[in-house]
Scaffold this motif. Structure first.
Motif, PDB file in Angstrom:
ATOM      1  N   HIS A   1       0.826  -1.211   0.000  1.00  0.00           N
ATOM      2  CA  HIS A   1       0.000   0.000   0.000  1.00  0.00           C
ATOM      3  C   HIS A   1       0.861   1.262   0.000  1.00  0.00           C
ATOM      4  CE1 HIS A   1      -3.279   2.763   0.821  1.00  0.00           C
ATOM      5  NE2 HIS A   1      -2.553   3.261   1.806  1.00  0.00           N
ATOM      6  N   ILE A   2       1.891   1.302   0.833  1.00  0.00           N
ATOM      7  CA  ILE A   2       2.721   2.507   0.911  1.00  0.00           C
ATOM      8  C   ILE A   2       3.476   2.730  -0.397  1.00  0.00           C
ATOM      9  CG2 ILE A   2       4.698   1.294   1.944  1.00  0.00           C
ATOM     10  CD1 ILE A   2       3.514   4.952   2.603  1.00  0.00           C
ATOM     11  N   ALA A   3       3.862   1.656  -1.070  1.00  0.00           N
ATOM     12  CA  ALA A   3       4.528   1.795  -2.366  1.00  0.00           C
ATOM     13  C   ALA A   3       3.585   2.464  -3.366  1.00  0.00           C
ATOM     14  CB  ALA A   3       4.975   0.434  -2.891  1.00  0.00           C
ATOM     15  N   TYR A   4       2.317   2.034  -3.373  1.00  0.00           N
ATOM     16  CA  TYR A   4       1.317   2.659  -4.247  1.00  0.00           C
ATOM     17  C   TYR A   4       1.178   4.139  -3.926  1.00  0.00           C
ATOM     18  CZ  TYR A   4      -3.210   4.415  -5.672  1.00  0.00           C
ATOM     19  OH  TYR A   4      -4.199   5.225  -6.184  1.00  0.00           O
ATOM     20  N   GLU A   5       1.061   4.481  -2.646  1.00  0.00           N
ATOM     21  CA  GLU A   5       0.855   5.873  -2.256  1.00  0.00           C
ATOM     22  C   GLU A   5       2.040   6.746  -2.665  1.00  0.00           C
ATOM     23  OE1 GLU A   5      -1.748   7.253  -1.346  1.00  0.00           O
ATOM     24  OE2 GLU A   5      -3.041   5.751  -0.409  1.00  0.00           O
ATOM     25  N   VAL A   6       3.246   6.241  -2.500  1.00  0.00           N
ATOM     26  CA  VAL A   6       4.433   7.023  -2.849  1.00  0.00           C
ATOM     27  C   VAL A   6       4.562   7.152  -4.364  1.00  0.00           C
ATOM     28  CG1 VAL A   6       6.962   7.115  -2.713  1.00  0.00           C
ATOM     29  CG2 VAL A   6       5.624   6.466  -0.698  1.00  0.00           C
ATOM     30  N   CYS A   7       4.257   6.080  -5.087  1.00  0.00           N
ATOM     31  CA  CYS A   7       4.267   6.146  -6.549  1.00  0.00           C
ATOM     32  C   CYS A   7       3.284   7.213  -7.027  1.00  0.00           C
ATOM     33  CB  CYS A   7       3.903   4.785  -7.137  1.00  0.00           C
ATOM     34  SG  CYS A   7       3.807   4.743  -8.940  1.00  0.00           S
ATOM     35  N   ARG A   8       2.070   7.168  -6.502  1.00  0.00           N
ATOM     36  CA  ARG A   8       1.039   8.143  -6.866  1.00  0.00           C
ATOM     37  C   ARG A   8       1.491   9.561  -6.534  1.00  0.00           C
ATOM     38  NH1 ARG A   8      -3.134  10.747  -4.209  1.00  0.00           N
ATOM     39  NH2 ARG A   8      -5.024  11.121  -5.456  1.00  0.00           N
ATOM     40  N   TYR A   9       2.026   9.739  -5.336  1.00  0.00           N
ATOM     41  CA  TYR A   9       2.476  11.060  -4.899  1.00  0.00           C
ATOM     42  C   TYR A   9       3.580  11.589  -5.817  1.00  0.00           C
ATOM     43  CZ  TYR A   9       4.730  14.614  -1.983  1.00  0.00           C
ATOM     44  OH  TYR A   9       5.298  15.790  -1.525  1.00  0.00           O
ATOM     45  N   SER A  10       4.524  10.723  -6.190  1.00  0.00           N
ATOM     46  CA  SER A  10       5.653  11.161  -7.017  1.00  0.00           C
ATOM     47  C   SER A  10       5.197  11.589  -8.409  1.00  0.00           C
ATOM     48  CB  SER A  10       6.703  10.045  -7.118  1.00  0.00           C
ATOM     49  OG  SER A  10       6.254   8.941  -7.887  1.00  0.00           O
ATOM     50  N   ILE A  11       4.148  10.953  -8.927  1.00  0.00           N
ATOM     51  CA  ILE A  11       3.605  11.340 -10.235  1.00  0.00           C
ATOM     52  C   ILE A  11       2.928  12.699 -10.142  1.00  0.00           C
ATOM     53  CG2 ILE A  11       1.871  10.799 -11.985  1.00  0.00           C
ATOM     54  CD1 ILE A  11       2.371   7.806 -11.335  1.00  0.00           C
ATOM     55  N   LEU A  12       2.022  12.825  -9.168  1.00  0.00           N
ATOM     56  CA  LEU A  12       1.252  14.067  -9.023  1.00  0.00           C
ATOM     57  C   LEU A  12       2.155  15.252  -8.717  1.00  0.00           C
ATOM     58  CD1 LEU A  12      -1.761  12.717  -6.941  1.00  0.00           C
ATOM     59  CD2 LEU A  12      -1.801  13.428  -9.339  1.00  0.00           C
ATOM     60  N   LYS A  13       3.182  15.025  -7.933  1.00  0.00           N
ATOM     61  CA  LYS A  13       4.087  16.096  -7.510  1.00  0.00           C
ATOM     62  C   LYS A  13       4.798  16.734  -8.698  1.00  0.00           C
ATOM     63  CE  LYS A  13       8.483  16.526  -4.993  1.00  0.00           C
ATOM     64  NZ  LYS A  13       9.460  15.773  -4.160  1.00  0.00           N
ATOM     65  N   ARG A  14       5.135  15.923  -9.695  1.00  0.00           N
ATOM     66  CA  ARG A  14       5.989  16.408 -10.785  1.00  0.00           C
ATOM     67  C   ARG A  14       5.258  16.631 -12.107  1.00  0.00           C
ATOM     68  NH1 ARG A  14       8.708  12.889  -7.475  1.00  0.00           N
ATOM     69  NH2 ARG A  14      10.723  13.660  -6.679  1.00  0.00           N
ATOM     70  N   SER A  15       4.007  16.218 -12.193  1.00  0.00           N
ATOM     71  CA  SER A  15       3.291  16.320 -13.471  1.00  0.00           C
ATOM     72  C   SER A  15       2.877  17.757 -13.767  1.00  0.00           C
ATOM     73  CB  SER A  15       2.061  15.428 -13.460  1.00  0.00           C
ATOM     74  OG  SER A  15       1.358  15.551 -14.679  1.00  0.00           O
ATOM     75  N   THR A  16       3.134  18.192 -14.994  1.00  0.00           N
ATOM     76  CA  THR A  16       2.697  19.515 -15.443  1.00  0.00           C
ATOM     77  C   THR A  16       1.476  19.427 -16.354  1.00  0.00           C
ATOM     78  OG1 THR A  16       4.246  19.469 -17.309  1.00  0.00           O
ATOM     79  CG2 THR A  16       5.030  20.480 -15.258  1.00  0.00           C
ATOM     80  N   ILE A  17       0.921  18.224 -16.487  1.00  0.00           N
ATOM     81  CA  ILE A  17      -0.323  18.044 -17.234  1.00  0.00           C
ATOM     82  C   ILE A  17      -1.349  17.430 -16.288  1.00  0.00           C
ATOM     83  CG2 ILE A  17       0.769  17.801 -19.500  1.00  0.00           C
ATOM     84  CD1 ILE A  17       0.414  14.752 -19.215  1.00  0.00           C
ATOM     85  N   PRO A  18      -2.642  17.630 -16.564  1.00  0.00           N
ATOM     86  CA  PRO A  18      -3.663  17.006 -15.718  1.00  0.00           C
ATOM     87  C   PRO A  18      -3.579  15.482 -15.820  1.00  0.00           C
ATOM     88  CG  PRO A  18      -4.631  18.685 -17.150  1.00  0.00           C
ATOM     89  CD  PRO A  18      -3.242  18.456 -17.638  1.00  0.00           C
ATOM     90  N   VAL A  19      -3.606  14.809 -14.694  1.00  0.00           N
ATOM     91  CA  VAL A  19      -3.586  13.345 -14.688  1.00  0.00           C
ATOM     92  C   VAL A  19      -4.706  12.825 -13.796  1.00  0.00           C
ATOM     93  CG1 VAL A  19      -1.106  13.161 -15.148  1.00  0.00           C
ATOM     94  CG2 VAL A  19      -1.927  13.216 -12.783  1.00  0.00           C
ATOM     95  N   GLU A  20      -5.198  11.653 -14.145  1.00  0.00           N
ATOM     96  CA  GLU A  20      -6.165  10.940 -13.324  1.00  0.00           C
ATOM     97  C   GLU A  20      -5.547   9.601 -12.962  1.00  0.00           C
ATOM     98  OE1 GLU A  20     -10.703   9.048 -13.495  1.00  0.00           O
ATOM     99  OE2 GLU A  20      -9.778   9.881 -15.306  1.00  0.00           O
ATOM    100  N   ILE A  21      -5.378   9.344 -11.687  1.00  0.00           N
ATOM    101  CA  ILE A  21      -4.721   8.120 -11.244  1.00  0.00           C
ATOM    102  C   ILE A  21      -5.760   7.156 -10.687  1.00  0.00           C
ATOM    103  CG2 ILE A  21      -3.062   7.129  -9.629  1.00  0.00           C
ATOM    104  CD1 ILE A  21      -1.383   9.625  -9.945  1.00  0.00           C
ATOM    105  N   ILE A  22      -5.736   5.933 -11.225  1.00  0.00           N
ATOM    106  CA  ILE A  22      -6.718   4.914 -10.841  1.00  0.00           C
ATOM    107  C   ILE A  22      -5.967   3.664 -10.383  1.00  0.00           C
ATOM    108  CG2 ILE A  22      -8.690   3.537 -11.603  1.00  0.00           C
ATOM    109  CD1 ILE A  22      -7.674   6.217 -13.945  1.00  0.00           C
ATOM    110  N   PRO A  23      -6.172   3.243  -9.130  1.00  0.00           N
ATOM    111  CA  PRO A  23      -5.548   1.985  -8.707  1.00  0.00           C
ATOM    112  C   PRO A  23      -6.300   0.792  -9.291  1.00  0.00           C
ATOM    113  CG  PRO A  23      -6.892   2.872  -6.930  1.00  0.00           C
ATOM    114  CD  PRO A  23      -6.940   3.887  -8.056  1.00  0.00           C
ATOM    115  N   ILE A  24      -5.560  -0.210  -9.739  1.00  0.00           N
ATOM    116  CA  ILE A  24      -6.189  -1.448 -10.204  1.00  0.00           C
ATOM    117  C   ILE A  24      -6.183  -2.415  -9.027  1.00  0.00           C
ATOM    118  CG2 ILE A  24      -6.003  -3.424 -11.751  1.00  0.00           C
ATOM    119  CD1 ILE A  24      -4.975  -1.651 -13.900  1.00  0.00           C
ATOM    120  N   LYS A  25      -7.332  -2.524  -8.365  1.00  0.00           N
ATOM    121  CA  LYS A  25      -7.455  -3.355  -7.178  1.00  0.00           C
ATOM    122  C   LYS A  25      -8.187  -4.649  -7.528  1.00  0.00           C
ATOM    123  CE  LYS A  25      -7.368   0.369  -3.759  1.00  0.00           C
ATOM    124  NZ  LYS A  25      -8.038   0.953  -2.566  1.00  0.00           N
TER     125      LYS A  25
END
Length: 253
Positions: free
Chosen positions: A25-49
């Motif tokens: 779970h923490i790996a997912y959260e950090v991956c998501r955070y790292s994408i959102l933090k650096r993206s200069t385009i709008p992104v929608e992040i969806i977990p595949i659960k």
């Protein structure tokens, strides 16, 4: 009579599907955070659960002992989950993004059914992560980060029925496609820890997305892995931001 103005539609967010595993779970959260933090385009992040897919009757195959994660097969539902429209990115949760996904989005070429880093990777260890079996097969790690042209006619093959019944070899080797339908992405977008190397003085070898494919520092056995301290710093930053947001939320109740 007032004049009418045609307001351009805002760009649709770039859809990013992240493979989710309850043990990471923490790996997912950090991956998501790292994408959102650096993206200069709008992104929608969806977990595949997997649990949600099972509840929705989109995934029903039995898990076998060679599946190292809960998304070993569910990843191939990405075009289906994107309604077979536009482009979408699938990525394993054990990634840490250091680059702007806009740069990755910019390499998209509509002539391909999908695009990925075409690794030539043969792991030497026999286990990975928290003791999972390390398997060796052609095109290993190609499916760990994929830009899917979800509207491509060939990708309509990837229905829930096919993803639930076809072999791992068929899916992970992209056997529903011809070789020329698979485009290449620079390896720095799927930089394999322990395999890829940074060449001193060559900026083109610096990772834009680090992939802790054998195991990351969220597992005890991999605390001291290469680039582990980079991930830990990102995790600590994520937790500080999360705590700050919680305090703000509590104040507004």
């Amino acid at each position: 009579m007032s004049a009418t103005h045609n307001t351009p539609n805002p760009p649709k967010p770039f859809r990013i599907f992240i493979g989710y595993d309850t043990r990471e779970h923490i790996a997912y959260e950090v991956c998501r955070y790292s994408i959102l933090k650096r993206s200069t385009i709008p992104v929608e992040i969806i977990p595949i659960k997997q649990s949600e897919l099972r509840n929705n009757n989109h995934f029903w195959r039995e898990r076998n002992k060679l599946e190292s994660t809960e998304f070993s097969f569910t990843r191939f539902l990405t075009p289906f989950l994107a309604n077979y429209q536009g482009w979408a990115l699938f990525v394993d949760c054990d990634f840490l993004y250091l680059g702007d996904v806009k740069e990755l989005h910019d390499v998209i070429d509509d002539k391909y059914a999908l695009m990925c880093v075409k690794h030539e990777y043969v792991p030497t260890e026999t286990t990975k992560m928290d003791g999972a079996v390390q398997t060796v097969y052609p095109r290993k790690n190609w499916s760990s980060m994929v830009l899917y042209n979800c509207g491509h006619v060939k990708n309509r093959v990837l229905t829930p029925e096919v993803v639930n019944s076809e072999s791992g070899a068929y899916l992970h080797r992209f056997m529903w496609l011809e070789d020329e339908e698979i485009g290449a992405v620079p390896f720095v977008w799927n930089f394999l820890v322990g395999h890829n190397k940074v060449v001193e003085g060559d900026e083109t070898t610096c990772p834009k997305a680090i992939h802790f494919t054998s195991g990351g520092p969220w597992f005890e056995a991999w605390r001291d892995c290469e680039f582990g301290e980079v991930w830990v710093r990102e995790m600590e930053e994520y937790e500080k931001v999360k705590e700050k947001e919680k305090k703000v939320g509590d104040c507004c109740k």
